[in-house]
Design a protein around this motif. Sequence first.
Motif, short mmCIF file in Angstrom:
data_model
loop_
_atom_site.label_atom_id
_atom_site.label_comp_id
_atom_site.label_asym_id
_atom_site.label_seq_id
_atom_site.Cartn_x
_atom_site.Cartn_y
_atom_site.Cartn_z
N UNK B 80 0.65 -1.17 0.01
CA UNK B 80 -0.08 -0.01 -0.12
C UNK B 80 0.98 1.18 -0.06
N UNK B 81 1.95 1.30 0.86
CA UNK B 81 2.63 2.46 1.02
C UNK B 81 3.56 2.47 -0.14
N UNK B 84 1.91 4.35 -2.91
CA UNK B 84 1.66 5.91 -2.58
C UNK B 84 3.05 6.46 -2.81
N UNK B 106 2.13 12.66 0.34
CA UNK B 106 1.11 12.44 1.34
C UNK B 106 1.71 11.49 2.28
N UNK B 107 1.46 11.93 3.93
CA UNK B 107 2.05 11.03 4.74
C UNK B 107 1.46 9.68 4.75
N UNK B 108 1.96 8.74 5.40
CA UNK B 108 1.36 7.27 5.48
C UNK B 108 0.18 7.32 6.50
N UNK B 109 0.16 8.00 7.32
CA UNK B 109 -0.79 8.24 8.39
C UNK B 109 -1.43 9.35 8.27
N UNK B 110 -2.74 9.58 8.04
CA UNK B 110 -3.26 10.92 7.67
C UNK B 110 -4.56 11.04 8.73
N UNK B 111 -4.93 10.06 9.53
CA UNK B 111 -5.68 10.10 10.56
C UNK B 111 -5.05 10.10 11.75
N UNK B 114 -6.76 7.65 14.64
CA UNK B 114 -6.26 6.33 14.72
C UNK B 114 -4.62 6.29 15.24
#
Lengths: 107, 451
Positions: B80-81, B84, B106-111, B114
Amino acid sequence: MARKKFETLTEQMFYILLSLEEEYCGIDIMDKIQNMTEGRISVGSGTLYTILGEFEKNSLIRETAVEGRKRSYIITQEGQRILSNEISRLTQQLEDYKKFGRENSIE
Amino acid sequence: MRNDNILKKQVRIMPDNLEATKKELEDLAARGWMLDGKEGNKFVFRKIEGKTLNFAVEIFDKASDYDTFPNEHNMEYIEFCEKAGWNFIFAAGKIQIFYSEDLNLTPIETDDNMKFDVICKMKMSRTTLLTTSVLLPIIGFLNLVMSITINRNSVELSFMAFSTVVIWLLCILVAMTRTIRWILWKNRCKKSVELGAGIIPRKYLTKKAGYFMIGAIFGIWSVGGLVAWIMLGQIEAAGIGFLCLVVLAMFPLSNGISKIAQKKKLKSSDNAIAQFVIPFVFLLFFIVIWSVFIISGMNRNANNENEIPLTLSTIGIETNIEASGNENNTDHNNDGKFLMSLDYYSESSMTGATDDREIKYYIYRTDFPIIYNRLMKDAKTGVFRTFGMMYDFDLATSVEGLKADKAWYYEKDGFHYLFEYEGMIIKLDSNFAFDKEQLTTADTIFASLVK
Protein backbone atom coordinates in the motif's frame (compact mmCIF):
# COMPACT_ATOMS: atom_id res chain seq x y z
CA MET A 1 -23.87 -4.11 13.74
CA ALA A 2 -21.17 -1.54 13.24
CA ARG A 3 -19.48 -0.12 16.30
CA LYS A 4 -20.53 3.23 17.63
CA LYS A 5 -17.33 4.78 16.31
CA PHE A 6 -18.66 4.54 12.76
CA GLU A 7 -21.92 6.34 13.59
CA THR A 8 -20.04 9.49 12.69
CA LEU A 9 -17.56 9.16 9.89
CA THR A 10 -14.39 11.12 9.38
CA GLU A 11 -13.97 12.70 5.97
CA GLN A 12 -11.48 10.02 4.98
CA MET A 13 -13.81 7.22 6.10
CA PHE A 14 -16.68 8.82 4.24
CA TYR A 15 -14.80 8.92 0.95
CA ILE A 16 -13.42 5.42 1.33
CA LEU A 17 -16.92 4.10 1.86
CA LEU A 18 -18.27 6.22 -0.99
CA SER A 19 -15.58 4.99 -3.35
CA LEU A 20 -16.66 1.41 -2.64
CA GLU A 21 -20.19 1.98 -3.96
CA GLU A 22 -18.73 0.01 -6.82
CA GLU A 23 -16.26 -2.83 -6.50
CA TYR A 24 -12.78 -1.46 -6.32
CA CYS A 25 -9.25 -2.58 -5.56
CA GLY A 26 -8.25 -1.42 -2.09
CA ILE A 27 -4.83 -0.23 -3.05
CA ASP A 28 -6.21 2.00 -5.83
CA ILE A 29 -8.67 3.82 -3.58
CA MET A 30 -6.07 6.49 -2.75
CA ASP A 31 -6.01 7.63 -6.40
CA LYS A 32 -9.77 7.39 -6.72
CA ILE A 33 -10.36 9.65 -3.73
CA GLN A 34 -7.82 12.14 -5.06
CA ASN A 35 -9.77 12.28 -8.32
CA MET A 36 -13.18 12.38 -6.63
CA THR A 37 -12.21 15.31 -4.45
CA GLU A 38 -9.91 16.95 -7.01
CA GLY A 39 -7.01 16.57 -4.64
CA ARG A 40 -8.78 18.11 -1.64
CA ILE A 41 -8.66 14.90 0.35
CA SER A 42 -5.59 12.67 0.53
CA VAL A 43 -5.75 9.41 2.36
CA GLY A 44 -2.44 8.09 3.63
CA SER A 45 -1.64 4.55 2.58
CA GLY A 46 -1.34 3.36 6.20
CA THR A 47 -4.59 5.01 7.17
CA LEU A 48 -6.36 3.47 4.16
CA TYR A 49 -5.03 0.03 5.01
CA THR A 50 -6.18 0.31 8.61
CA ILE A 51 -9.62 1.73 7.76
CA LEU A 52 -10.27 -0.99 5.17
CA GLY A 53 -9.41 -3.59 7.80
CA GLU A 54 -11.72 -1.97 10.34
CA PHE A 55 -14.55 -1.60 7.83
CA GLU A 56 -14.26 -5.24 6.83
CA LYS A 57 -14.12 -6.37 10.43
CA ASN A 58 -17.32 -4.45 11.16
CA SER A 59 -19.04 -5.63 7.96
CA LEU A 60 -19.27 -2.21 6.36
CA ILE A 61 -17.51 -3.61 3.30
CA ARG A 62 -16.77 -7.11 2.08
CA GLU A 63 -13.96 -8.61 0.09
CA THR A 64 -14.90 -9.53 -3.47
CA ALA A 65 -11.65 -10.69 -5.04
CA VAL A 66 -8.06 -11.42 -4.13
CA GLU A 67 -5.26 -11.24 -6.65
CA GLY A 68 -1.88 -11.82 -5.06
CA ARG A 69 -1.87 -9.28 -2.29
CA LYS A 70 -4.40 -7.07 -4.05
CA ARG A 71 -7.86 -7.23 -2.58
CA SER A 72 -11.04 -5.75 -3.99
CA TYR A 73 -13.95 -4.66 -1.87
CA ILE A 74 -17.53 -3.47 -2.17
CA ILE A 75 -19.82 -1.74 0.30
CA THR A 76 -22.35 -3.88 2.22
CA GLN A 77 -25.90 -3.05 3.33
CA GLU A 78 -24.56 -2.09 6.74
CA GLY A 79 -22.04 0.17 5.03
CA GLN A 80 -24.84 1.70 2.95
CA ARG A 81 -26.80 2.36 6.11
CA ILE A 82 -23.84 4.07 7.76
CA LEU A 83 -23.19 6.12 4.64
CA SER A 84 -26.85 7.17 4.39
CA ASN A 85 -26.85 8.14 8.06
CA GLU A 86 -23.77 10.24 7.49
CA ILE A 87 -25.32 11.93 4.48
CA SER A 88 -28.50 12.65 6.47
CA ARG A 89 -26.41 14.04 9.28
CA LEU A 90 -24.44 16.31 6.95
CA THR A 91 -27.61 17.39 5.14
CA GLN A 92 -29.25 18.17 8.45
CA GLN A 93 -26.24 20.23 9.44
CA LEU A 94 -26.47 22.16 6.20
CA GLU A 95 -30.21 22.74 6.69
CA ASP A 96 -29.61 23.95 10.22
CA TYR A 97 -26.92 26.29 9.02
CA LYS A 98 -29.26 27.68 6.39
CA LYS A 99 -31.91 28.25 9.04
CA PHE A 100 -29.78 29.61 11.82
CA GLY A 101 -26.52 30.70 10.20
CA ARG A 102 -25.63 34.28 9.46
CA GLU A 103 -27.77 35.88 6.73
CA ASN A 104 -26.49 35.61 3.16
CA SER A 105 -23.63 33.44 4.23
CA ILE A 106 -24.96 30.67 1.98
CA GLU A 107 -27.02 31.42 -1.08
CA MET B 1 37.94 -4.42 9.49
CA ARG B 2 36.57 -0.92 9.72
CA ASN B 3 34.44 0.22 6.81
CA ASP B 4 34.31 3.99 6.46
CA ASN B 5 31.24 3.75 4.26
CA ILE B 6 29.17 2.14 6.99
CA LEU B 7 27.94 3.78 10.15
CA LYS B 8 26.30 1.79 12.94
CA LYS B 9 24.42 3.87 15.41
CA GLN B 10 21.76 3.48 18.07
CA VAL B 11 18.67 5.46 17.17
CA ARG B 12 16.06 5.98 19.81
CA ILE B 13 12.51 5.09 18.77
CA MET B 14 9.77 6.45 20.96
CA PRO B 15 6.26 5.51 19.84
CA ASP B 16 4.91 8.79 21.16
CA ASN B 17 7.58 10.86 19.46
CA LEU B 18 8.23 9.21 16.11
CA GLU B 19 8.77 12.68 14.70
CA ALA B 20 12.08 12.84 16.58
CA THR B 21 13.30 9.62 14.92
CA LYS B 22 12.11 10.85 11.53
CA LYS B 23 14.02 14.10 12.02
CA GLU B 24 17.16 12.27 13.12
CA LEU B 25 17.08 10.05 10.02
CA GLU B 26 16.51 13.08 7.79
CA ASP B 27 19.41 14.93 9.42
CA LEU B 28 21.71 11.95 8.93
CA ALA B 29 20.66 11.62 5.26
CA ALA B 30 21.37 15.32 4.76
CA ARG B 31 24.83 14.69 6.26
CA GLY B 32 25.43 11.79 3.87
CA TRP B 33 24.29 8.77 5.87
CA MET B 34 21.37 6.83 4.45
CA LEU B 35 19.56 4.30 6.59
CA ASP B 36 20.13 0.85 5.18
CA GLY B 37 18.94 -1.65 7.77
CA LYS B 38 19.28 -2.82 11.32
CA GLU B 39 21.83 -5.02 13.06
CA GLY B 40 21.05 -5.99 16.64
CA ASN B 41 20.08 -2.80 18.42
CA LYS B 42 21.91 -0.57 15.98
CA PHE B 43 20.75 1.08 12.81
CA VAL B 44 23.10 0.67 9.87
CA PHE B 45 23.72 3.64 7.58
CA ARG B 46 25.63 3.68 4.34
CA LYS B 47 27.56 6.60 2.92
CA ILE B 48 25.72 8.56 0.24
CA GLU B 49 25.95 12.03 -1.14
CA GLY B 50 24.07 14.14 1.37
CA LYS B 51 20.53 14.93 0.26
CA THR B 52 17.22 16.02 1.62
CA LEU B 53 14.90 13.06 1.97
CA ASN B 54 11.48 12.53 3.43
CA PHE B 55 11.28 9.74 6.01
CA ALA B 56 8.23 8.07 7.52
CA VAL B 57 8.54 6.17 10.79
CA GLU B 58 5.27 4.40 11.51
CA ILE B 59 3.74 1.88 13.86
CA PHE B 60 2.08 -1.07 12.17
CA ASP B 61 -0.35 -2.50 14.68
CA LYS B 62 -0.73 -5.91 13.05
CA ALA B 63 2.96 -6.72 13.47
CA SER B 64 4.37 -8.07 16.69
CA ASP B 65 7.08 -6.36 18.71
CA TYR B 66 9.10 -9.52 18.25
CA ASP B 67 8.77 -9.91 14.46
CA THR B 68 12.18 -10.15 12.86
CA PHE B 69 10.86 -9.97 9.30
CA PRO B 70 7.67 -8.56 7.77
CA ASN B 71 4.65 -10.85 8.11
CA GLU B 72 1.97 -11.29 5.45
CA HIS B 73 -0.13 -8.36 6.76
CA ASN B 74 3.04 -6.32 6.84
CA MET B 75 3.79 -7.09 3.19
CA GLU B 76 0.31 -5.92 2.24
CA TYR B 77 0.80 -2.72 4.24
CA ILE B 78 4.19 -2.17 2.60
CA GLU B 79 2.61 -2.65 -0.81
CA PHE B 80 0.00 0.00 0.00
CA CYS B 81 2.76 2.40 1.05
CA GLU B 82 4.92 1.64 -1.99
CA LYS B 83 1.94 2.25 -4.25
CA ALA B 84 1.63 5.68 -2.61
CA GLY B 85 5.28 6.41 -3.45
CA TRP B 86 7.02 5.40 -0.20
CA ASN B 87 10.13 3.19 -0.38
CA PHE B 88 10.32 0.57 2.30
CA ILE B 89 13.63 0.38 4.21
CA PHE B 90 12.98 -2.07 7.01
CA ALA B 91 10.60 -3.20 9.70
CA ALA B 92 11.68 -3.73 13.30
CA GLY B 93 8.77 -5.24 15.18
CA LYS B 94 5.87 -2.84 14.88
CA ILE B 95 8.07 -0.02 13.64
CA GLN B 96 8.17 0.45 9.88
CA ILE B 97 10.52 2.83 8.16
CA PHE B 98 10.07 4.28 4.67
CA TYR B 99 11.60 7.11 2.69
CA SER B 100 10.82 9.13 -0.36
CA GLU B 101 12.57 11.80 -2.39
CA ASP B 102 9.25 13.59 -2.78
CA LEU B 103 9.11 16.00 0.14
CA ASN B 104 5.42 16.73 -0.40
CA LEU B 105 4.23 13.15 -0.53
CA THR B 106 1.04 12.42 1.41
CA PRO B 107 2.05 11.04 4.83
CA ILE B 108 1.43 7.35 5.45
CA GLU B 109 -0.83 8.05 8.39
CA THR B 110 -3.32 10.85 7.81
CA ASP B 111 -5.76 10.12 10.61
CA ASP B 112 -4.43 11.42 13.92
CA ASN B 113 -7.18 9.68 15.90
CA MET B 114 -6.14 6.28 14.61
CA LYS B 115 -2.48 7.08 15.04
CA PHE B 116 -3.13 8.14 18.61
CA ASP B 117 -5.00 4.88 19.36
CA VAL B 118 -2.12 2.81 18.02
CA ILE B 119 0.47 4.78 20.03
CA CYS B 120 -1.59 4.31 23.21
CA LYS B 121 -1.85 0.58 22.64
CA MET B 122 1.84 0.13 21.93
CA LYS B 123 3.10 2.50 24.58
CA MET B 124 1.09 1.03 27.41
CA SER B 125 2.11 -2.51 26.60
CA ARG B 126 5.81 -1.61 26.48
CA THR B 127 5.79 0.43 29.68
CA THR B 128 3.86 -2.09 31.69
CA LEU B 129 5.86 -5.02 30.33
CA LEU B 130 9.18 -3.41 31.13
CA THR B 131 8.42 -2.04 34.56
CA THR B 132 6.01 -4.50 36.06
CA SER B 133 7.16 -7.78 34.63
CA VAL B 134 10.91 -7.34 34.34
CA LEU B 135 12.51 -4.58 36.33
CA LEU B 136 10.59 -4.52 39.59
CA PRO B 137 10.53 -8.30 40.19
CA ILE B 138 14.30 -8.53 39.52
CA ILE B 139 15.05 -5.77 42.00
CA GLY B 140 12.51 -7.18 44.42
CA PHE B 141 14.16 -10.59 44.20
CA LEU B 142 17.62 -9.08 44.76
CA ASN B 143 16.26 -7.21 47.74
CA LEU B 144 14.80 -10.40 49.15
CA VAL B 145 18.03 -12.35 48.68
CA MET B 146 20.09 -9.59 50.23
CA SER B 147 17.75 -9.20 53.17
CA ILE B 148 18.02 -12.91 53.93
CA THR B 149 21.77 -13.13 53.51
CA ILE B 150 22.53 -9.87 55.25
CA ASN B 151 20.34 -10.65 58.23
CA ARG B 152 23.00 -12.87 59.77
CA ASN B 153 25.32 -9.94 60.25
CA SER B 154 22.72 -7.78 61.84
CA VAL B 155 22.88 -4.03 61.64
CA GLU B 156 26.43 -3.75 60.44
CA LEU B 157 25.52 -4.33 56.83
CA SER B 158 22.01 -2.95 56.99
CA PHE B 159 23.06 -0.14 54.70
CA MET B 160 23.15 -2.69 51.88
CA ALA B 161 19.65 -3.90 52.64
CA PHE B 162 18.52 -0.34 53.10
CA SER B 163 20.11 0.58 49.75
CA THR B 164 18.28 -2.13 47.87
CA VAL B 165 15.02 -0.99 49.41
CA VAL B 166 15.81 2.57 48.37
CA ILE B 167 16.73 1.48 44.84
CA TRP B 168 13.56 -0.58 44.65
CA LEU B 169 11.50 2.36 45.82
CA LEU B 170 13.29 4.57 43.28
CA CYS B 171 12.38 2.16 40.51
CA ILE B 172 8.76 2.16 41.62
CA LEU B 173 8.90 5.95 41.81
CA VAL B 174 10.36 6.17 38.31
CA ALA B 175 7.71 3.76 36.99
CA MET B 176 4.97 5.75 38.73
CA THR B 177 6.33 9.05 37.44
CA ARG B 178 6.49 7.61 33.95
CA THR B 179 2.91 6.37 34.22
CA ILE B 180 1.65 9.70 35.57
CA ARG B 181 3.54 11.64 32.87
CA TRP B 182 2.15 9.21 30.31
CA ILE B 183 -1.45 9.71 31.51
CA LEU B 184 -1.00 13.51 31.51
CA TRP B 185 0.45 13.41 28.00
CA LYS B 186 -2.30 11.07 26.83
CA ASN B 187 -5.04 13.40 28.06
CA ARG B 188 -3.36 16.46 26.57
CA CYS B 189 -2.73 14.68 23.30
CA LYS B 190 -6.28 13.34 23.12
CA LYS B 191 -7.67 16.86 23.42
CA SER B 192 -5.23 18.12 20.82
CA VAL B 193 -6.23 15.35 18.39
CA GLU B 194 -9.93 16.01 18.98
CA LEU B 195 -9.38 19.69 18.22
CA GLY B 196 -7.56 18.75 15.04
CA ALA B 197 -4.22 20.09 16.25
CA GLY B 198 -2.53 16.71 15.79
CA ILE B 199 -0.37 14.59 18.03
CA ILE B 200 1.81 16.41 20.52
CA PRO B 201 5.32 14.92 20.42
CA ARG B 202 6.23 13.78 23.87
CA LYS B 203 9.35 15.21 25.42
CA TYR B 204 11.89 12.78 26.81
CA LEU B 205 15.04 13.18 28.82
CA THR B 206 18.08 13.48 26.62
CA LYS B 207 20.65 10.67 26.82
CA LYS B 208 22.98 13.02 28.67
CA ALA B 209 20.33 13.80 31.30
CA GLY B 210 19.58 10.08 31.64
CA TYR B 211 23.24 9.27 32.25
CA PHE B 212 23.48 12.17 34.67
CA MET B 213 20.49 10.84 36.64
CA ILE B 214 21.89 7.33 36.84
CA GLY B 215 25.28 8.75 37.83
CA ALA B 216 23.65 10.93 40.47
CA ILE B 217 21.69 8.02 41.99
CA PHE B 218 24.74 5.76 42.24
CA GLY B 219 26.87 8.70 43.34
CA ILE B 220 24.47 9.38 46.22
CA TRP B 221 24.41 5.68 47.03
CA SER B 222 28.21 5.54 47.09
CA VAL B 223 28.48 8.63 49.28
CA GLY B 224 25.78 7.15 51.52
CA GLY B 225 27.75 3.91 51.76
CA LEU B 226 30.95 5.75 52.49
CA VAL B 227 29.37 7.84 55.24
CA ALA B 228 27.30 5.02 56.74
CA TRP B 229 30.21 2.60 56.90
CA ILE B 230 32.52 5.21 58.40
CA MET B 231 29.88 6.13 60.95
CA LEU B 232 29.25 2.49 61.77
CA GLY B 233 32.96 2.04 62.29
CA GLN B 234 33.38 -0.25 59.29
CA ILE B 235 36.26 1.72 57.85
CA GLU B 236 37.51 -1.04 55.55
CA ALA B 237 34.02 -1.54 54.09
CA ALA B 238 33.73 2.22 53.56
CA GLY B 239 36.37 1.78 50.87
CA ILE B 240 33.74 0.02 48.73
CA GLY B 241 31.61 3.17 48.67
CA PHE B 242 34.74 5.13 47.90
CA LEU B 243 35.72 2.79 45.06
CA CYS B 244 32.21 3.08 43.56
CA LEU B 245 32.68 6.84 43.45
CA VAL B 246 36.04 6.42 41.73
CA VAL B 247 34.61 4.03 39.13
CA LEU B 248 31.79 6.50 38.47
CA ALA B 249 34.32 9.28 38.07
CA MET B 250 36.10 7.25 35.36
CA PHE B 251 33.28 7.90 32.86
CA PRO B 252 33.48 11.71 32.78
CA LEU B 253 37.27 11.40 33.03
CA SER B 254 37.49 9.19 29.94
CA ASN B 255 35.03 11.44 28.12
CA GLY B 256 37.08 14.51 29.10
CA ILE B 257 40.31 12.92 27.82
CA SER B 258 38.68 12.17 24.43
CA LYS B 259 37.43 15.73 24.16
CA ILE B 260 40.83 17.21 24.97
CA ALA B 261 42.52 14.77 22.57
CA GLN B 262 40.17 15.83 19.77
CA LYS B 263 40.64 19.51 20.57
CA LYS B 264 44.43 19.22 20.71
CA LYS B 265 44.41 16.90 17.68
CA LEU B 266 46.60 14.38 19.45
CA LYS B 267 48.22 11.61 17.41
CA SER B 268 46.29 8.36 17.76
CA SER B 269 49.20 6.71 19.61
CA ASP B 270 49.37 9.60 22.11
CA ASN B 271 45.62 9.53 22.50
CA ALA B 272 45.67 5.79 23.15
CA ILE B 273 48.35 6.23 25.82
CA ALA B 274 46.37 9.08 27.41
CA GLN B 275 43.20 6.99 27.37
CA PHE B 276 44.90 4.21 29.31
CA VAL B 277 47.56 5.90 31.40
CA ILE B 278 45.55 8.75 32.92
CA PRO B 279 42.65 6.58 34.16
CA PHE B 280 45.18 3.99 35.37
CA VAL B 281 47.11 6.57 37.40
CA PHE B 282 43.81 7.98 38.64
CA LEU B 283 42.63 4.53 39.71
CA LEU B 284 45.99 3.69 41.28
CA PHE B 285 45.93 6.89 43.28
CA PHE B 286 42.53 6.04 44.70
CA ILE B 287 43.44 2.42 45.34
CA VAL B 288 46.29 3.73 47.49
CA ILE B 289 43.79 5.88 49.37
CA TRP B 290 41.47 2.89 49.72
CA SER B 291 44.37 0.89 51.13
CA VAL B 292 44.79 3.64 53.72
CA PHE B 293 41.13 3.16 54.59
CA ILE B 294 41.66 -0.56 55.00
CA ILE B 295 44.86 -0.17 56.96
CA SER B 296 43.30 2.43 59.23
CA GLY B 297 40.38 0.09 59.81
CA MET B 298 42.51 -2.97 60.49
CA ASN B 299 45.25 -1.52 62.59
CA ARG B 300 43.56 0.85 64.95
CA ASN B 301 44.44 -1.36 67.85
CA ALA B 302 44.13 -0.73 71.48
CA ASN B 303 47.86 -1.02 72.09
CA ASN B 304 48.15 -0.72 75.80
CA GLU B 305 46.19 -2.17 78.62
CA ASN B 306 44.83 1.19 79.72
CA GLU B 307 42.72 1.27 76.58
CA ILE B 308 41.28 -2.18 77.22
CA PRO B 309 38.24 -2.08 79.51
CA LEU B 310 38.34 -5.64 80.78
CA THR B 311 41.58 -7.60 80.96
CA LEU B 312 42.47 -10.94 82.47
CA SER B 313 44.55 -9.22 85.13
CA THR B 314 41.54 -7.12 86.25
CA ILE B 315 39.75 -10.35 87.10
CA GLY B 316 42.81 -11.75 88.85
CA ILE B 317 44.28 -14.04 86.23
CA GLU B 318 48.04 -14.05 85.89
CA THR B 319 49.17 -13.40 82.37
CA ASN B 320 52.34 -14.14 80.56
CA ILE B 321 53.17 -10.67 79.27
CA GLU B 322 54.85 -11.89 76.14
CA ALA B 323 52.13 -14.29 75.20
CA SER B 324 49.21 -12.07 76.06
CA GLY B 325 48.74 -9.76 73.20
CA ASN B 326 46.60 -7.01 71.94
CA GLU B 327 47.31 -7.74 68.31
CA ASN B 328 43.79 -8.95 67.70
CA ASN B 329 42.20 -6.03 69.40
CA THR B 330 40.47 -3.69 67.06
CA ASP B 331 39.09 -0.45 68.26
CA HIS B 332 36.46 0.71 65.87
CA ASN B 333 35.38 4.27 66.26
CA ASN B 334 34.72 3.92 69.92
CA ASP B 335 33.61 7.43 70.70
CA GLY B 336 32.44 8.74 67.41
CA LYS B 337 29.48 6.46 67.01
CA PHE B 338 26.83 7.65 64.65
CA LEU B 339 24.35 4.81 64.38
CA MET B 340 26.26 2.10 66.13
CA SER B 341 29.79 1.23 67.13
CA LEU B 342 31.42 -2.14 67.54
CA ASP B 343 34.55 -2.71 69.60
CA TYR B 344 36.27 -6.05 69.77
CA TYR B 345 38.82 -7.09 72.37
CA SER B 346 40.56 -10.34 73.08
CA GLU B 347 43.23 -11.47 75.40
CA SER B 348 45.07 -14.68 76.00
CA SER B 349 47.07 -15.45 79.13
CA MET B 350 49.61 -17.94 77.82
CA THR B 351 49.15 -18.90 74.24
CA GLY B 352 49.71 -22.58 73.65
CA ALA B 353 49.86 -23.46 77.32
CA THR B 354 47.42 -26.03 78.71
CA ASP B 355 46.15 -23.55 81.31
CA ASP B 356 45.73 -20.82 78.78
CA ARG B 357 42.87 -18.50 79.72
CA GLU B 358 41.20 -16.55 76.99
CA ILE B 359 38.52 -13.89 76.78
CA LYS B 360 36.93 -12.25 73.79
CA TYR B 361 34.26 -9.65 73.96
CA TYR B 362 32.31 -7.45 71.63
CA ILE B 363 30.78 -4.15 72.66
CA TYR B 364 27.92 -2.81 70.60
CA ARG B 365 26.81 0.73 71.35
CA THR B 366 23.89 2.57 69.88
CA ASP B 367 21.58 5.41 70.84
CA PHE B 368 18.88 4.16 68.54
CA PRO B 369 16.22 1.92 70.08
CA ILE B 370 15.42 0.38 66.68
CA ILE B 371 19.01 -0.78 66.22
CA TYR B 372 19.27 -1.84 69.87
CA ASN B 373 16.08 -3.89 69.66
CA ARG B 374 17.23 -5.40 66.41
CA LEU B 375 20.51 -6.49 67.98
CA MET B 376 18.68 -8.05 70.89
CA LYS B 377 16.21 -9.70 68.56
CA ASP B 378 19.15 -11.12 66.58
CA ALA B 379 20.71 -12.37 69.81
CA LYS B 380 17.51 -14.08 70.89
CA THR B 381 16.74 -15.63 67.51
CA GLY B 382 20.22 -16.98 67.04
CA VAL B 383 21.41 -14.80 64.18
CA PHE B 384 23.59 -12.62 66.37
CA ARG B 385 27.10 -13.54 65.40
CA THR B 386 30.46 -12.21 66.23
CA PHE B 387 33.20 -13.44 63.99
CA GLY B 388 31.22 -16.52 63.09
CA MET B 389 30.23 -17.39 66.67
CA MET B 390 26.51 -17.44 67.29
CA TYR B 391 24.91 -16.77 70.65
CA ASP B 392 22.53 -19.65 71.31
CA PHE B 393 19.87 -17.99 73.39
CA ASP B 394 17.85 -21.19 73.79
CA LEU B 395 20.57 -22.62 76.04
CA ALA B 396 21.02 -19.47 78.10
CA THR B 397 19.84 -18.87 81.64
CA SER B 398 19.38 -15.51 83.27
CA VAL B 399 22.07 -14.15 85.63
CA GLU B 400 20.74 -12.03 88.46
CA GLY B 401 22.30 -9.53 90.86
CA LEU B 402 24.35 -7.55 88.33
CA LYS B 403 24.38 -3.90 87.32
CA ALA B 404 23.40 -4.92 83.85
CA ASP B 405 19.71 -4.49 83.05
CA LYS B 406 19.73 -8.14 82.02
CA ALA B 407 22.39 -10.80 81.65
CA TRP B 408 22.46 -14.38 80.38
CA TYR B 409 24.94 -17.20 80.42
CA TYR B 410 25.37 -20.66 78.97
CA GLU B 411 28.08 -23.24 78.56
CA LYS B 412 28.72 -25.08 75.34
CA ASP B 413 32.14 -25.37 73.67
CA GLY B 414 33.22 -22.59 75.99
CA PHE B 415 31.45 -20.07 78.21
CA HIS B 416 29.19 -17.43 76.76
CA TYR B 417 27.75 -14.31 78.39
CA LEU B 418 25.41 -11.66 77.13
CA PHE B 419 24.98 -8.33 78.98
CA GLU B 420 22.34 -5.74 78.30
CA TYR B 421 22.96 -2.14 79.41
CA GLU B 422 21.34 1.12 78.40
CA GLY B 423 22.38 1.64 74.76
CA MET B 424 25.01 -1.07 74.97
CA ILE B 425 25.12 -4.83 74.44
CA ILE B 426 28.17 -6.94 75.27
CA LYS B 427 28.83 -10.48 74.19
CA LEU B 428 31.61 -12.16 76.13
CA ASP B 429 33.13 -15.55 75.28
CA SER B 430 35.73 -17.28 77.39
CA ASN B 431 37.33 -20.68 77.78
CA PHE B 432 36.72 -20.72 81.53
CA ALA B 433 33.76 -20.08 83.77
CA PHE B 434 33.79 -16.71 85.57
CA ASP B 435 33.32 -17.06 89.30
CA LYS B 436 30.88 -14.70 91.00
CA GLU B 437 33.57 -12.15 91.92
CA GLN B 438 35.01 -12.14 88.42
CA LEU B 439 31.56 -11.70 86.94
CA THR B 440 30.80 -8.80 89.27
CA THR B 441 34.11 -7.13 88.34
CA ALA B 442 33.42 -7.56 84.64
CA ASP B 443 29.89 -6.23 85.10
CA THR B 444 31.12 -3.20 87.06
CA ILE B 445 33.68 -2.39 84.34
CA PHE B 446 31.11 -2.83 81.59
CA ALA B 447 28.53 -0.70 83.46
CA SER B 448 31.11 2.09 83.70
CA LEU B 449 31.32 2.11 79.90
CA VAL B 450 27.67 3.16 79.57
CA LYS B 451 27.57 6.71 78.31
